[in-house]
Design a protein around this motif. Structure first.
Motif, PDB file in Angstrom:
ATOM      1  N   SER A  62    -109.772 -32.096 -50.638  1.00  0.00           N
ATOM      2  CA  SER A  62    -109.762 -33.163 -51.645  1.00  0.00           C
ATOM      3  C   SER A  62    -110.761 -32.895 -52.766  1.00  0.00           C
ATOM      4  N   ALA A  63    -111.817 -32.127 -52.492  1.00  0.00           N
ATOM      5  CA  ALA A  63    -112.794 -31.800 -53.534  1.00  0.00           C
ATOM      6  C   ALA A  63    -112.218 -30.820 -54.556  1.00  0.00           C
ATOM      7  N   LYS A  64    -111.119 -30.162 -54.193  1.00  0.00           N
ATOM      8  CA  LYS A  64    -110.507 -29.186 -55.087  1.00  0.00           C
ATOM      9  C   LYS A  64    -109.503 -29.814 -56.043  1.00  0.00           C
ATOM     10  N   PHE A  65    -109.150 -31.092 -55.841  1.00  0.00           N
ATOM     11  CA  PHE A  65    -108.174 -31.748 -56.705  1.00  0.00           C
ATOM     12  C   PHE A  65    -108.773 -32.005 -58.078  1.00  0.00           C
TER      13      PHE A  65
END
Length: 195
Positions: A62-65
């Motif tokens: 989710s941190a890569k979104f």
């Protein structure tokens, strides 16, 4: 905090599986967590293993979104509830997306409760609450009845894909009857994949 295992220099900087005993220099607690148990944990979920046992930071998916909107655009489209002051609500509705499992990695069931207003000749929906979680069908039925009681829902659409929807319908009716809650008009819908 010390890691459970210190890896050899040849593998410590790579995100590969530590799968051989000679990849490990030392174990912090060999009696409590021998190599065999650590490897089993690594095979289940390597990112969790690296985070929990090797004390490494692992960036979550989710941190890569990356957001595909700008804040100004979002602020133009999202209105506070005071925006609808003085306008007559047409009805309160709900949509229920059912999940097939209560496993920790499974999708969550969700109930979206919205109030529909007439605004500039169009019907617009104001989201009142999103109720989401991983529940058994009996608990999901209870959550739906709670929402019906709290918001006075008049219409609901419920997804029936892959679930025993007749059993779920019976559970909803049973909970409503026990609590004296009037159920909304319910439409059972088969959704199609978007993907």
């Amino acid at each position: 905090m010390d890691p459970e295992a210190n890896c050899c220099a040849s593998v410590s900087n790579r995100s590969e599986h530590v799968n051989e005993k000679d990849h490990v220099e030392t174990l912090a607690f060999p009696a409590r967590l021998p190599f065999k148990i650590l490897i089993k944990e690594a095979r289940i979920n390597i990112d969790e293993f690296r985070s929990q046992f090797l004390c490494e930071y692992v960036e979550s998916e989710s941190a890569k979104f990356v957001p595909t909107f700008v804040l100004e655009e979002l602020n133009k489209k999202v209105k506070p509830i005071s925006f609808f002051d003085g306008k007559q609500a047409i009805r309160t509705v709900a949509a229920l997306d059912t999940a097939n499992s209560e496993s920790i990695t499974a999708d969550r069931s969700s109930i979206c409760v919205a109030r529909v207003f007439e605004h500039e000749g169009k019907s617009v929906a104001f989201i009142l609450e999103i109720i989401a979680g991983q529940w058994r069908y009996s608990n999901l039925a209870e959550k739906l009845v709670d929402a019906c009681e709290k918001y006075g829902i008049k219409q609901a659409v419920i997804e029936k894909n892959g679930i025993p929807w007749q059993d779920f319908q019976s559970a909803v009716q049973r909970h409503a009857l026990l609590r004296g809650v009037i159920l909304p008009e319910i439409q059972w819908s088969t959704s199609t994949g978007t993907g």
